[in-house]
Design an enzyme around this catalytic site. Structure first.
Site, PDB file in Angstrom:
ATOM      1  N   GLN A  87     -61.228  -0.321  -0.914  1.00 39.57           N
ATOM      2  CA  GLN A  87     -59.838  -0.112  -1.311  1.00 39.57           C
ATOM      3  C   GLN A  87     -59.680  -0.432  -2.787  1.00 39.57           C
ATOM      4  OE1 GLN A  87     -57.133  -1.991   1.944  1.00 39.57           O
ATOM      5  NE2 GLN A  87     -59.134  -2.918   2.165  1.00 39.57           N
ATOM      6  N   ASP A 100     -61.622  -0.856  -9.062  1.00 40.57           N
ATOM      7  CA  ASP A 100     -62.201  -1.467 -10.264  1.00 40.57           C
ATOM      8  C   ASP A 100     -63.598  -0.969 -10.643  1.00 40.57           C
ATOM      9  OD1 ASP A 100     -63.896  -2.858  -8.438  1.00 40.57           O
ATOM     10  OD2 ASP A 100     -62.490  -4.533  -8.324  1.00 40.57           O
ATOM     11  N   HIS A 151     -58.700   4.397  -2.618  1.00 38.98           N
ATOM     12  CA  HIS A 151     -57.485   4.326  -3.434  1.00 38.98           C
ATOM     13  C   HIS A 151     -57.703   4.773  -4.874  1.00 38.98           C
ATOM     14  CE1 HIS A 151     -55.779   1.269  -0.318  1.00 38.98           C
ATOM     15  NE2 HIS A 151     -55.623   2.518   0.064  1.00 38.98           N
ATOM     16  N   CYS A 156     -52.735  20.658 -21.308  1.00 41.42           N
ATOM     17  CA  CYS A 156     -51.407  21.277 -21.164  1.00 41.42           C
ATOM     18  C   CYS A 156     -50.277  20.431 -21.752  1.00 41.42           C
ATOM     19  CB  CYS A 156     -51.118  21.584 -19.700  1.00 41.42           C
ATOM     20  SG  CYS A 156     -50.649  20.134 -18.735  1.00 41.42           S
ATOM     21  N   GLY A 178     -62.930  -9.455   2.284  1.00 44.22           N
ATOM     22  CA  GLY A 178     -61.855  -9.709   1.328  1.00 44.22           C
ATOM     23  C   GLY A 178     -60.702  -8.735   1.350  1.00 44.22           C
ATOM     24  N   THR A 179     -60.229  -8.437   2.551  1.00 41.23           N
ATOM     25  CA  THR A 179     -59.039  -7.584   2.625  1.00 41.23           C
ATOM     26  C   THR A 179     -58.018  -8.204   3.569  1.00 41.23           C
ATOM     27  OG1 THR A 179     -58.159  -5.400   3.205  1.00 41.23           O
ATOM     28  CG2 THR A 179     -60.147  -6.084   4.383  1.00 41.23           C
ATOM     29  N   ASN A 182     -63.934 -13.662   4.777  1.00 43.38           N
ATOM     30  CA  ASN A 182     -62.663 -13.887   4.075  1.00 43.38           C
ATOM     31  C   ASN A 182     -62.471 -15.392   3.907  1.00 43.38           C
ATOM     32  OD1 ASN A 182     -59.805 -13.886   3.265  1.00 43.38           O
ATOM     33  ND2 ASN A 182     -59.716 -11.814   4.099  1.00 43.38           N
ATOM     34  N   VAL A 183     -61.720 -15.773   2.897  1.00 42.55           N
ATOM     35  CA  VAL A 183     -61.440 -17.200   2.702  1.00 42.55           C
ATOM     36  C   VAL A 183     -60.394 -17.708   3.694  1.00 42.55           C
ATOM     37  CG1 VAL A 183     -62.141 -17.376   0.280  1.00 42.55           C
ATOM     38  CG2 VAL A 183     -59.820 -16.613   0.832  1.00 42.55           C
ATOM     39  N   GLU A 184     -59.637 -16.759   4.264  1.00 39.86           N
ATOM     40  CA  GLU A 184     -58.650 -17.156   5.276  1.00 39.86           C
ATOM     41  C   GLU A 184     -58.486 -16.016   6.278  1.00 39.86           C
ATOM     42  OE1 GLU A 184     -55.421 -17.902   2.515  1.00 39.86           O
ATOM     43  OE2 GLU A 184     -54.583 -15.924   2.947  1.00 39.86           O
TER      44      GLU A 184
HETATM   45  P1  NAD Z   1     -55.047  -8.044  -0.784  1.00 39.90           P
HETATM   46  O1  NAD Z   1     -54.733  -8.548  -2.137  1.00 39.90           O
HETATM   47  O2  NAD Z   1     -53.954  -7.606   0.086  1.00 39.90           O
HETATM   48  O3  NAD Z   1     -55.847  -9.184   0.003  1.00 39.90           O
HETATM   49  C1  NAD Z   1     -56.911  -9.886  -0.565  1.00 39.90           C
HETATM   50  C2  NAD Z   1     -57.682 -10.571   0.537  1.00 39.90           C
HETATM   51  O4  NAD Z   1     -58.850 -11.156  -0.022  1.00 39.90           O
HETATM   52  C3  NAD Z   1     -56.922 -11.694   1.241  1.00 39.90           C
HETATM   53  O5  NAD Z   1     -57.082 -11.560   2.639  1.00 39.90           O
HETATM   54  C4  NAD Z   1     -57.605 -12.974   0.723  1.00 39.90           C
HETATM   55  O6  NAD Z   1     -57.610 -14.011   1.686  1.00 39.90           O
HETATM   56  C5  NAD Z   1     -59.014 -12.475   0.469  1.00 39.90           C
HETATM   57  N1  NAD Z   1     -59.771 -13.199  -0.558  1.00 39.90           N
HETATM   58  C6  NAD Z   1     -59.332 -13.741  -1.725  1.00 39.90           C
HETATM   59  N2  NAD Z   1     -60.345 -14.274  -2.430  1.00 39.90           N
HETATM   60  C7  NAD Z   1     -61.481 -14.045  -1.704  1.00 39.90           C
HETATM   61  C8  NAD Z   1     -62.863 -14.346  -1.911  1.00 39.90           C
HETATM   62  N3  NAD Z   1     -63.295 -14.959  -3.020  1.00 39.90           N
HETATM   63  N4  NAD Z   1     -63.756 -13.967  -0.956  1.00 39.90           N
HETATM   64  C9  NAD Z   1     -63.334 -13.341   0.196  1.00 39.90           C
HETATM   65  N5  NAD Z   1     -62.041 -13.035   0.434  1.00 39.90           N
HETATM   66  C10 NAD Z   1     -61.127 -13.380  -0.497  1.00 39.90           C
HETATM   67  O7  NAD Z   1     -56.131  -6.897  -1.002  1.00 39.90           O
HETATM   68  P2  NAD Z   1     -56.437  -5.575  -0.178  1.00 39.90           P
HETATM   69  O8  NAD Z   1     -56.499  -5.880   1.270  1.00 39.90           O
HETATM   70  O9  NAD Z   1     -57.599  -4.953  -0.851  1.00 39.90           O
HETATM   71  O10 NAD Z   1     -55.168  -4.626  -0.367  1.00 39.90           O
HETATM   72  C11 NAD Z   1     -54.556  -4.502  -1.617  1.00 39.90           C
HETATM   73  C12 NAD Z   1     -54.472  -3.154  -2.265  1.00 39.90           C
HETATM   74  O11 NAD Z   1     -54.474  -3.465  -3.636  1.00 39.90           O
HETATM   75  C13 NAD Z   1     -55.642  -2.216  -2.101  1.00 39.90           C
HETATM   76  O12 NAD Z   1     -55.095  -1.045  -1.658  1.00 39.90           O
HETATM   77  C14 NAD Z   1     -56.246  -2.001  -3.500  1.00 39.90           C
HETATM   78  O13 NAD Z   1     -56.174  -0.639  -3.847  1.00 39.90           O
HETATM   79  C15 NAD Z   1     -55.384  -2.743  -4.431  1.00 39.90           C
HETATM   80  N6  NAD Z   1     -56.047  -3.737  -5.349  1.00 39.90           N
HETATM   81  C16 NAD Z   1     -57.269  -3.487  -5.908  1.00 39.90           C
HETATM   82  C17 NAD Z   1     -57.858  -4.440  -6.733  1.00 39.90           C
HETATM   83  C18 NAD Z   1     -59.218  -4.153  -7.317  1.00 39.90           C
HETATM   84  O14 NAD Z   1     -59.578  -3.011  -7.506  1.00 39.90           O
HETATM   85  N7  NAD Z   1     -60.016  -5.174  -7.609  1.00 39.90           N
HETATM   86  C19 NAD Z   1     -57.211  -5.632  -7.015  1.00 39.90           C
HETATM   87  C20 NAD Z   1     -55.946  -5.853  -6.440  1.00 39.90           C
HETATM   88  C21 NAD Z   1     -55.392  -4.895  -5.588  1.00 39.90           C
HETATM   89 ZN    ZN Z   2     -52.603  19.110 -17.880  1.00 35.53          ZN
END
Ligand code: NAD
Ligand code: ZN
Length: 252
Positions: A105, A108, A123, A156, A193-194, A219-221
């Site tokens: 998702q 970066d 995304h 364009c 980490g989601t 995940n951390v939580e």
């Molecule tokens: P989220 O921010 O909703 O959730 C982050 C999750 O990661 C949480 O559950 C948290 O507990 C966990 N977490 C935090 N630190 C961690 C670690 N060190 N190790 C393991 N887990 C850890 O993120 P999401 O679920 O990806 O959804 C957010 C949306 O935001 C996505 O659709 C994405 O496109 C976008 N997003 C992308 C980036 C990126 O590209 N790096 C950054 C922020 C948001």
């Molecule tokens: Zn264009």
């Protein structure tokens, strides 16, 4: 390392060894240790900014400069970061033929920089821009933020926008179809980490589960996925994933 994590890591490694087709599904948490802020949780981006003010097509129509300022800031921030041992562990698992695809998702590009090859970006990518004019179709990869904001299409003259999926927008259909195929092939998914709240992306691990596959979560939580997880590895992705890779006989 706690005894229970050690035990759960052993269980996870055995499941992975038995599995035939392993995929990974990642979110912002895997990039947190690289210094890219997550959206939710402590220190998350949304504590400072409201998503409906920035990451929506309406916000872009209203004030493209403001939206671009935010993306420029994020591009500069991400450009300074490096893949962490979590990204690297997944790349090694792919190299070793264990992980077949990474569905992310994140926007970066850190998985690719860590060496992962089969990455499906649900995304989009902050490192791509596209023209807002549907009849133009201009797209480009960029290495740095645009100098002038908001940038204009060289073909364009319309506005260029970040090639990312905003709230309320559909996912890129070909990438989504591919992700659903991967989930259909998989008998094990490593979820990292989601928060599991962004739909339809969060369906991917559940699709694997639905046809009898296994979910291993890092995940951390606890997250929305945790109730469906077969193994929950509590800890930071950059710590837990290299340990898991080691259990699978890989050197990080
Ligand atoms: P989220 O921010 O909703 O959730 C982050 C999750 O990661 C949480 O559950 C948290 O507990 C966990 N977490 C935090 N630190 C961690 C670690 N060190 N190790 C393991 N887990 C850890 O993120 P999401 O679920 O990806 O959804 C957010 C949306 O935001 C996505 O659709 C994405 O496109 C976008 N997003 C992308 C980036 C990126 O590209 N790096 C950054 C922020 C948001
Ligand atoms: Zn264009």
């Amino acid at each position: 390392m706690s005894e229970s994590l050690e035990r759960e890591l052993d269980r996870a490694a055995k499941m992975i060894e038995r599995a035939e087709y392993v995929i990974a599904f990642t979110g912002a948490g895997i990039s947190a240790e690289s210094g890219v802020p997550t959206f939710r949780g402590k220190g998350g981006l949304w504590e400072k900014y409201k998503p409906e003010e920035i990451a929506t097509p309406e916000a872009f129509e209203r004030d493209p400069r403001r939206v671009w300022e935010w993306y420029k800031w994020r591009m500069e921030l991400i450009a300074k970061t490096k893949p962490n041992p979590g990204h690297i562990a997944l790349a090694r698992m792919e190299e070793a033929g264990i992980v077949k695809a990474i569905i992310t998702q994140n926007v970066d590009g850190l998985h690719q920089r860590a060496g992962s090859k089969n990455v499906l970006e649900l995304h989009g990518s902050i490192w791509r821009v596209r023209c807002v004019n549907p009849s133009c179709g201009y797209r480009a990869t960029v290495r740095e933020p645009p100098k002038e904001i908001p940038p204009r299409c060289p073909r364009c003259g319309s506005l260029l926008r970040p090639d990312v999926v905003w709230f309320g927008e559909p996912l890129p259909s070909r990438v989504w179809e591919q992700a659903v195929i991967e989930a259909g092939n998989a008998d094990l998914v490593i979820v990292v980490g989601t928060s599991g709240v962004v739909m339809p992306a969060a369906m991917i691990p559940l699709l694997v589960k639905q046809h009898g596959g296994v979910i291993i979560e890092v995940n951390v939580e606890p997250s929305n996925i945790t109730v469906s997880a077969d193994v929950f590895l509590k800890g930071k992705a950059g710590v837990v994933l290299p340990k898991l890779a080691e259990k699978l006989g890989l050197k990080i």
